[in-house]
Scaffold this motif. Structure first.
Motif: not given
Length: 104
Positions: A12-13, A5-10
């Motif tokens: 997207k950012e 989930h953290h990798d997906n947010n990173l």
């Protein structure tokens, strides 16, 4: 799961930041090389000067035409201008006159 989930947010950012950077670079390109940008400024100045010269030429031509129209006023026609127009447009000349054509 949390790392994914953290990798997906990173990701997207980074995608949003990359898009914003691309947009800023595109806008900067238009500021420098666009139709009204810094590089086009000199060309626009040259065109403006040319148009001012043409405007001055046309205003002079308009003033000459206004004067000619005033001389052709029906209440007080200038006899010299009337004779000139008759001779040039209708090929009218008296027998004792000699016509000389001057090319312009």
């Amino acid at each position: 799961m949390r790392a994914m989930h953290h990798d997906n947010n990173l990701a997207k950012e980074r995608l949003v930041q990359g898009g914003a950077l691309a947009l800023l670079l595109l806008m900067g390109g238009f500021v420098i090389a666009g139709p009204s940008g810094v590089l086009a400024w000199g060309e626009n100045q040259r065109l403006l000067e040319q148009r001012h010269e043409k405007l001055a030429e046309l205003e002079g031509q308009r003033d000459r035409l206004k004067n000619r129209v005033a001389l052709l006023d029906s209440s007080k026609v200038d006899p010299d201008l009337a004779g000139e127009l008759l001779r040039s447009n209708l090929n009218v000349a008296r027998p004792d006159e000699m016509v000389m054509l001057i090319k312009r």
